[in-house]
Design an enzyme around this catalytic site. Structure first.
Site, PDB file in Angstrom:
ATOM      1  N   GLY A  22       6.022   3.762  -5.833  1.00 51.98           N
ATOM      2  CA  GLY A  22       7.463   3.918  -5.720  1.00 51.98           C
ATOM      3  C   GLY A  22       8.149   3.018  -6.729  1.00 51.98           C
ATOM      4  N   GLY A  23       9.438   2.859  -6.561  1.00 49.97           N
ATOM      5  CA  GLY A  23      10.186   2.057  -7.507  1.00 49.97           C
ATOM      6  C   GLY A  23       9.862   0.578  -7.439  1.00 49.97           C
ATOM      7  N   THR A  26       3.198  -0.341  -5.856  1.00 53.47           N
ATOM      8  CA  THR A  26       2.122   0.637  -5.952  1.00 53.47           C
ATOM      9  C   THR A  26       1.130   0.344  -4.840  1.00 53.47           C
ATOM     10  OG1 THR A  26       2.367   0.778  -8.356  1.00 53.47           O
ATOM     11  CG2 THR A  26       0.297   1.572  -7.426  1.00 53.47           C
ATOM     12  N   VAL A  27       0.577   1.405  -4.238  1.00 54.67           N
ATOM     13  CA  VAL A  27      -0.372   1.239  -3.139  1.00 54.67           C
ATOM     14  C   VAL A  27      -1.735   1.757  -3.588  1.00 54.67           C
ATOM     15  CG1 VAL A  27      -0.900   1.771  -0.737  1.00 54.67           C
ATOM     16  CG2 VAL A  27       1.483   1.520  -1.453  1.00 54.67           C
ATOM     17  N   LYS A  42      -0.781  -2.968  -0.980  1.00 56.79           N
ATOM     18  CA  LYS A  42       0.541  -2.718  -1.550  1.00 56.79           C
ATOM     19  C   LYS A  42       0.877  -3.864  -2.498  1.00 56.79           C
ATOM     20  CE  LYS A  42       5.240  -1.519  -0.039  1.00 56.79           C
ATOM     21  NZ  LYS A  42       6.086  -1.227   1.149  1.00 56.79           N
ATOM     22  N   ASP A 136      14.339   2.692   8.119  1.00 57.61           N
ATOM     23  CA  ASP A 136      13.936   3.729   7.169  1.00 57.61           C
ATOM     24  C   ASP A 136      12.882   4.639   7.794  1.00 57.61           C
ATOM     25  OD1 ASP A 136      14.123   5.099   4.781  1.00 57.61           O
ATOM     26  OD2 ASP A 136      12.675   3.852   3.729  1.00 57.61           O
TER      27      ASP A 136
END
Length: 517
Positions: A22-23, A26-27, A42, A136
């Site tokens: 994602g912004g 990274t996973v 993560k 979220d």
């Protein structure tokens, strides 16, 4: 930009492959050699490594997760730091994907959807008991992991999480527009009912395949009205389920359920009325020190009929599912159960015969319908795209990175939220400079090998096309097109197509974009 290589190790963990990006992070899937276990790691993105506020928020997510002990919330097993100073979190690996993955194909059956919502509700209740808000909750943050008894739904990603003490004061607007509560989108004081709203939106999506509101910004999310019941989209659902979800999605929080438990209990009650003894499909895990023989665990048998397995269950399980089914002690009641089950088997066999007989034709028609190219229009912008890629259509204003201006935009996506992990089209009107800035920014969101751009001139319109191909396990193709008309400004078109689609398909979609009458 060059494709980011796969690191061989992260700390003491051996990296297997990239799971997503994602912004901000990274996973990676990795192997813990000491414990012989698969884990998800993560890692904070390198472009945020020196931002103290982002780094603090990243580590705070780990602290929040450590405060919660629930089988329905992802657990943090370790925290570390890379040689370049970037922190990482070692998390539970969910090997069966996300709810968003499953909803790409079709909605869930009623019993399965309620089961997932109840499990996620248990995770939220555990957070709330610890004084935390998730903020979220959405299908992409509902993960599934294997267990000895089948699988379990777990809630992940507390990157936007806040303590209830903090949230009780005025907060910054945040969240995913299609799933966020209106008061959260406006930055108002929050309580547990904000998470309940998001869970209601997840329930709506699980049953229909789409979010209750097709919005593309927090401003629009703050002004939504109560949605129509899920059944109005053509799904046969019990009225009690319809009403329970609509109440959870009330824009006025005072009209919602008082808490998550009340909402999930209503859903389970509706299932008991319509399926004669619905029970959740996963086992509850014994807590340390629990006394054997207290409570009950449940599972769905291979015949998809309820069975009950006695064992110890945590308090949150009983609270979320309501009172257990009554047990009969009379001898007549004992023999009635097997008879009902035998009748149920015959009925199930008949239903399966009908499904098998007509299933091939139905799914064939559905496949062809999803491949059908349809025009999508919002405002002055239109595009032609496959029907199956257009579950979410939203018109909005957008602001390119590095710009102070806002422009009209249209997003069409197979997901509820546009990202470089979804499939769809984004069209944004800009000026030439802002369009190019947006192209440069978009490449940061994932692992892509980017080619040199090609430039063409068609009747005075200068078109720049740039293809990027996904790295690692993702072979999706991203086409970013900037069209400078010279008179009416410019437009940025981003087309993301899945593995197996051709360049011509991406170009065909990009060429179909039109603006104005």
């Amino acid at each position: 930009m060059p494709c980011m290589g796969v690191p061989s190790r992260l700390g003491r963990y051996v990296v297997r492959r990239r799971l997503g990006a994602g912004g901000f992070a990274t996973v990676w899937l990795a192997h813990d050699e000491q414990l012989d276990a698969e884990v998800a790691i993560k890692v904070l993105a390198d472009n945020w490594a020196h931002d103290d506020s982002v780094r603090r928020r990243f580590l705070e997510e780990g602290r929040f997760l450590r405060r919660v002990e629930s089988e329905h919330v992802v657990q943090v097993h370790d925290v570390g730091e890379l040689e370049d100073g970037r922190p990482f979190l070692v998390l539970t690996y969910a090997d069966r994907g996300t709810l968003a993955d499953r909803l790409r194909n079709e909605p869930l059956p009623l019993a399965e959807a309620v089961d997932v919502v109840v499990q996620v509700g248990r995770g939220l209740q555990a957070l709330h008991r610890r004084g935390l808000l998730h903020r979220d909750v959405k299908p992409a943050n509902v993960l599934f992991r294997s267990t000895d008894e089948g699988e379990r739904a777990v809630l992940s990603d507390l990157g936007l999480g806040k303590s209830l003490d903090e949230a009780s004061r005025i907060t910054m607007p945040g969240g995913t527009p299609s799933y966020v509560a209106p008061e959260q989108a406006m930055g108002e004081r929050l309580d547990q009912r904000a998470d309940q709203y998001s869970l209601g939106a997840v329930a709506y999506a699980a049953l229909t395949g789409r979010s209750p509101h097709q919005v593309d910004g927090l401003g629009a999310a703050s002004r939504v009205k109560a949605p129509s019941p899920p059944s109005t989209l053509g799904f046969l659902l019990p009225e009690v389920v319809d009403l329970a979800i609509v109440r959870a999605l009330e824009p006025n929080r005072e009209k919602r359920w008082p808490d998550v438990q009340s909402f999930t209990r209503e859903l389970v009650g509706a299932m008991n009325e319509t399926t004669h003894g619905f029970v959740p499909s996963t086992f509850a895990v014994r807590e340390t020190g629990a006394v054997a023989g207290v409570g009950e665990n449940t599972a769905l048998s291979d015949e998809n009929r309820p069975t009950v397995v006695r064992a110890s269950a945590p308090a949150e399980t009983a609270a979320a599912t309501g009172p257990p089914a009554a047990e009969s002690t009379a001898s007549g009641a004992v023999t009635a159960g097997p008879r009902r089950r035998r009748r149920g088997r015959w009925l199930l066999a008949a239903v399966l015969a009908l499904i098998v007989g007509g299933g091939a034709g139905f799914f064939g028609q559905r496949y062809l319908a999803d491949r059908e190219v349809v025009p999508i229009s919002k405002g002055d912008i239109s595009v032609q795209i496959q029907r199956g890629w257009a579950k979410s259509v939203a018109e909005s204003q957008w602001r390119p990175p590095g710009s102070s201006k806002s422009y009209p935009a249209l997003r069409v996506s197979r997901e509820d939220d546009w990202s470089l992990n979804s499939v769809g089209v984004f069209v944004g009107m800009t000026d030439a400079r802002d369009a190019k800035l947006a192209v440069a920014d978009a490449a940061q969101f994932g692992c892509f090998t980017t080619e040199e751009p090609t430039v063409s001139n068609d009747n005075g319109n200068v078109t720049t096309d740039q293809f990027s191909t996904g790295c690692g396990d993702s072979r999706s193709m991203l086409l970013q097109r900037v069209v400078d008309t010279g008179t009416t400004g410019s437009r940025l078109v981003q087309v993301l197509v899945p593995a197996g689609e051709s360049r011509d398909r991406a170009l065909e979609i990009a060429r179909s974009v039109s603006v104005g009458g």
